[in-house]
Motif scaffolding. Structure first.
Motif, PDB file in Angstrom:
ATOM      1  N   LYS A   1     -19.853  21.380  55.769  1.00  0.00           N
ATOM      2  CA  LYS A   1     -20.219  20.107  55.484  1.00  0.00           C
ATOM      3  C   LYS A   1     -20.822  19.686  57.152  1.00  0.00           C
ATOM      4  N   ALA A   2     -20.780  20.417  58.146  1.00  0.00           N
ATOM      5  CA  ALA A   2     -21.244  20.274  59.435  1.00  0.00           C
ATOM      6  C   ALA A   2     -21.932  21.508  59.782  1.00  0.00           C
ATOM      7  N   PRO A   3     -23.061  21.146  60.738  1.00  0.00           N
ATOM      8  CA  PRO A   3     -23.969  22.234  61.083  1.00  0.00           C
ATOM      9  C   PRO A   3     -23.142  23.466  61.492  1.00  0.00           C
ATOM     10  N   ALA A   4     -23.567  24.779  61.324  1.00  0.00           N
ATOM     11  CA  ALA A   4     -22.898  26.065  61.863  1.00  0.00           C
ATOM     12  C   ALA A   4     -23.231  26.073  63.554  1.00  0.00           C
ATOM     13  N   ALA A   5     -22.398  26.792  64.018  1.00  0.00           N
ATOM     14  CA  ALA A   5     -22.362  26.939  65.354  1.00  0.00           C
ATOM     15  C   ALA A   5     -23.483  27.629  65.682  1.00  0.00           C
ATOM     16  N   LEU A   6     -24.422  27.414  67.065  1.00  0.00           N
ATOM     17  CA  LEU A   6     -25.573  27.992  67.033  1.00  0.00           C
ATOM     18  C   LEU A   6     -25.526  29.122  68.045  1.00  0.00           C
ATOM     19  N   GLY A   7     -24.360  29.483  68.105  1.00  0.00           N
ATOM     20  CA  GLY A   7     -24.086  30.751  69.054  1.00  0.00           C
ATOM     21  C   GLY A   7     -22.752  31.432  68.732  1.00  0.00           C
TER      22      GLY A   7
ATOM     23  N   THR B   1     -30.003  21.520  56.261  1.00  0.00           N
ATOM     24  CA  THR B   1     -31.510  21.906  56.821  1.00  0.00           C
ATOM     25  C   THR B   1     -31.442  22.623  58.157  1.00  0.00           C
ATOM     26  N   GLY B   2     -30.151  22.168  59.062  1.00  0.00           N
ATOM     27  CA  GLY B   2     -30.447  22.588  60.415  1.00  0.00           C
ATOM     28  C   GLY B   2     -31.388  21.962  61.204  1.00  0.00           C
ATOM     29  N   LYS B   3     -32.060  20.797  60.830  1.00  0.00           N
ATOM     30  CA  LYS B   3     -32.821  20.191  61.555  1.00  0.00           C
ATOM     31  C   LYS B   3     -32.143  18.586  62.041  1.00  0.00           C
TER      32      LYS B   3
END
Length: 191
Positions: free
Chosen positions: A75-81, A105-107
């Motif tokens: 329900k929250a954006p995945a970690a970017l790293g 969407t990650g946008k």
């Protein structure tokens, strides 16, 4: 025997000697090595109630990896790293920096700081919920802004999520944020 053991520990860590016997007569004492913490309920007793010491709280910190638990929610954006959305340890939740990305969407929700701030705080709320915490249990936030001139706009939105007593907070303007975000917020919450 306890005095001798404490003396050995004190010498090992180059700590000053303490007369443990005198401390024991004055009040209960708990000593922990690792974070070198001391807690007492009445170290210095006095006949005057206004001079009596108040109990101290002690937070012990462990380096035992088995007490560290990753928090993850869709329900929250995945970690970017290579990091977690949050980590639970020692009855605290450490939420990584959150961006104003739409989880599906990650946008970014938009390019303006108001929309990104609202989305950041919604995303943070989902991470807090997944960890068993909430906005009201947040004790510290750190806000990173691409432009400090957005400070007032961010405060207006932030105030809708964090009511009195508001968490301690630091706000910085930074040279750049991931994916050219306008804002990133991280927090620490108590469980």
């Amino acid at each position: 025997m306890r005095e001798m053991a404490w003396s050995a520990v004190a010498r090992t860590f180059n700590m000053p000697a303490i007369d443990v016997g005198a401390l024991r007569r004055r009040g209960p004492l708990a000593v922990g090595i690792g974070c070198a913490s001391v807690a007492t309920t009445s170290l210095w007793r006095s006949s005057s109630s206004s001079l009596r010491s108040k109990p101290l709280a002690c937070l012990s910190i462990s380096t035992d990896a088995s007490i560290k638990q990753a928090v993850q929610t869709d329900k929250a954006p995945a970690a970017l790293g290579p990091y977690s959305q949050a980590i639970k340890a020692n009855n605290l939740v450490f939420v990584s920096g959150v961006l104003g990305l739409i989880p599906e969407t990650g946008k970014f929700i938009s390019d303006n700081v108001e929309d990104q701030t609202e989305q950041v705080l919604k995303n943070m709320g989902e991470i807090l919920k997944a960890s068993g915490a909430s906005y009201s249990s947040v004790v510290k936030t750190t806000i990173m802004l691409a432009d400090l001139k957005d400070f007032k706009k961010v405060n207006e939105i932030y105030a809708k999520y964090f009511h009195a007593p508001a968490p301690a907070r630091s706000t910085y303007q930074v040279a750049a944020l991931p994916l050219d975000a306008r804002i990133e917020i991280e927090c620490i919450a108590a469980l």
